[in-house]
Design a protein around this motif. Structure first.
Motif, mmCIF file in Angstrom:
data_model
loop_
_atom_site.group_PDB
_atom_site.id
_atom_site.type_symbol
_atom_site.label_atom_id
_atom_site.label_comp_id
_atom_site.label_asym_id
_atom_site.label_seq_id
_atom_site.Cartn_x
_atom_site.Cartn_y
_atom_site.Cartn_z
ATOM 1 N N UNK A 157 0.853 -1.185 0.000
ATOM 2 C CA UNK A 157 0.000 0.000 0.000
ATOM 3 C C UNK A 157 0.889 1.234 0.000
ATOM 4 N N UNK A 158 1.279 1.666 -1.195
ATOM 5 C CA UNK A 158 2.161 2.837 -1.349
ATOM 6 C C UNK A 158 3.440 2.676 -0.535
ATOM 7 N N UNK A 159 4.011 1.477 -0.561
ATOM 8 C CA UNK A 159 5.273 1.236 0.145
ATOM 9 C C UNK A 159 5.110 0.867 1.600
ATOM 10 N N UNK A 160 3.879 0.761 2.073
ATOM 11 C CA UNK A 160 3.639 0.393 3.469
ATOM 12 C C UNK A 160 3.263 -1.090 3.528
ATOM 13 N N UNK A 161 4.271 -1.908 3.802
ATOM 14 C CA UNK A 161 4.101 -3.364 3.790
ATOM 15 C C UNK A 161 4.550 -3.913 5.140
ATOM 16 N N UNK A 162 3.674 -4.599 5.843
ATOM 17 C CA UNK A 162 4.039 -5.151 7.140
ATOM 18 C C UNK A 162 5.089 -6.250 6.974
ATOM 19 N N UNK A 163 5.961 -6.337 7.971
ATOM 20 C CA UNK A 163 7.152 -7.184 7.878
ATOM 21 C C UNK A 163 6.841 -8.668 7.698
ATOM 22 N N UNK A 164 5.739 -9.143 8.248
ATOM 23 C CA UNK A 164 5.437 -10.569 8.165
ATOM 24 C C UNK A 164 5.118 -11.038 6.748
ATOM 25 N N UNK A 165 4.919 -10.097 5.825
ATOM 26 C CA UNK A 165 4.654 -10.480 4.431
ATOM 27 C C UNK A 165 5.851 -11.191 3.804
ATOM 28 N N UNK A 166 7.050 -10.973 4.365
ATOM 29 C CA UNK A 166 8.239 -11.649 3.846
ATOM 30 C C UNK A 166 8.111 -13.157 4.013
ATOM 31 N N UNK A 167 7.373 -13.575 5.029
ATOM 32 C CA UNK A 167 7.215 -15.008 5.315
ATOM 33 C C UNK A 167 5.728 -15.371 5.284
ATOM 34 N N UNK A 168 5.170 -15.430 4.106
ATOM 35 C CA UNK A 168 3.720 -15.625 3.964
ATOM 36 C C UNK A 168 3.240 -17.010 4.368
ATOM 37 N N UNK A 169 4.159 -17.966 4.502
ATOM 38 C CA UNK A 169 3.757 -19.306 4.920
ATOM 39 C C UNK A 169 4.084 -19.544 6.396
ATOM 40 N N UNK A 170 4.469 -18.489 7.108
ATOM 41 C CA UNK A 170 4.786 -18.622 8.526
ATOM 42 C C UNK A 170 3.516 -18.549 9.359
ATOM 43 N N UNK A 171 3.597 -19.046 10.574
ATOM 44 C CA UNK A 171 2.448 -18.974 11.479
ATOM 45 C C UNK A 171 2.139 -17.526 11.851
#
Length: 238
Positions: A157-171
């Motif tokens: 969202x206009x460069x605002x990406x929460x950190x957990x998106x890096x690990x989309x298969x994580x709990x």
């Protein structure tokens, strides 16, 4: 059973017929360069894409004011830490560190498999064979990486990406645990594809030794259980 005759076929069949792949690897250990290249590239892709896409100003504010690890730090300490955690720096060194880390971790895992399979007198596979096998065991990273790339693109969202998106298969991502939770780092490290890797590792031992499949699963799971167990213990004690 249809034989696996080339490394490209093996990269596909490792998810569906891992036993057949490791049977072929008994005489084709040079195939392991292919998963090494694939895993190395895809393992660092989400990290690079995230830090290349995130807004630097937003990221600094987001992490410094939200991350649970910073809760008890002074503003001066947070500022000092964030000077070394700028997105452009993390994109570069995260990529380099990711590849080097994989090489070292897989070497340690290969030592483990080489040691635990010595009890099988008919086992002829040495360290280099197991080291090559670890890259096939790591192939599920492809699944996690592609899922993470998709999550980064969809949540940008206009460069605002929460950190957990890096690990989309994580709990952490699956259950919506944010970086403000003390459980974030632990849950972020537990990824669905890890369990597929354990299964593939068990198939490798089941194919290359006379171990029962049950014993192979237990031995394959031990490194992951130990790492997660120590991480959980650290969180509980702190």
């Amino acid at each position: 059973m249809t034989q696996v005759t080339n490394p490209i076929q093996a990269c596909n069949d490792i998810f569906f017929r891992p036993g057949a792949v490791f049977e072929a690897l008994k005489t084709n250990n040079n195939w392991s360069w292919i998963p090494f290249i694939i895993v190395s590239i895809l393992a660092i892709l989400p990290n690079y894409l995230y830090f290349s896409s995130v807004d630097p100003t937003w990221y600094t504010e987001y992490v410094s004011t939200t991350h649970a690890d910073f809760a008890e730090l002074s503003p001066a300490e947070i500022e000092t830490i964030m000077q070394f955690q700028q997105p452009d720096t993390l994109a570069l060194w995260g990529g380099i560190g990711g590849i080097v880390g994989l090489i070292i971790i897989n070497a340690i895992v290969a030592v483990y498999y080489n040691l635990v399979t010595r009890s099988d007198e008919e086992n002829v596979m040495g360290f280099t064979d197991w080291y090559g096998a670890t890259w096939w065991m790591a192939m599920p990273i492809v699944i996690g990486s592609l899922a993470s790339v998709l999550a980064i693109l969809l949540t940008n969202d206009a460069g605002q990406i929460e950190l957990q998106a890096i690990s989309a298969t994580s709990l952490a991502f699956i259950f919506g645990v944010g970086i403000d939770s003390h459980w974030f780092n632990f849950l972020n490290s537990i990824r669905i594809e890890t369990f597929l890797s354990i299964y593939i590792a068990a198939c490798a031992m089941g194919t290359w030794t006379r171990f029962t499949f049950q014993k192979s699963v237990i031995l394959a799971a031990i490194p992951t259980v130990v790492v997660y167990g120590l991480s959980l213990l650290y969180i509980v004690l702190n």
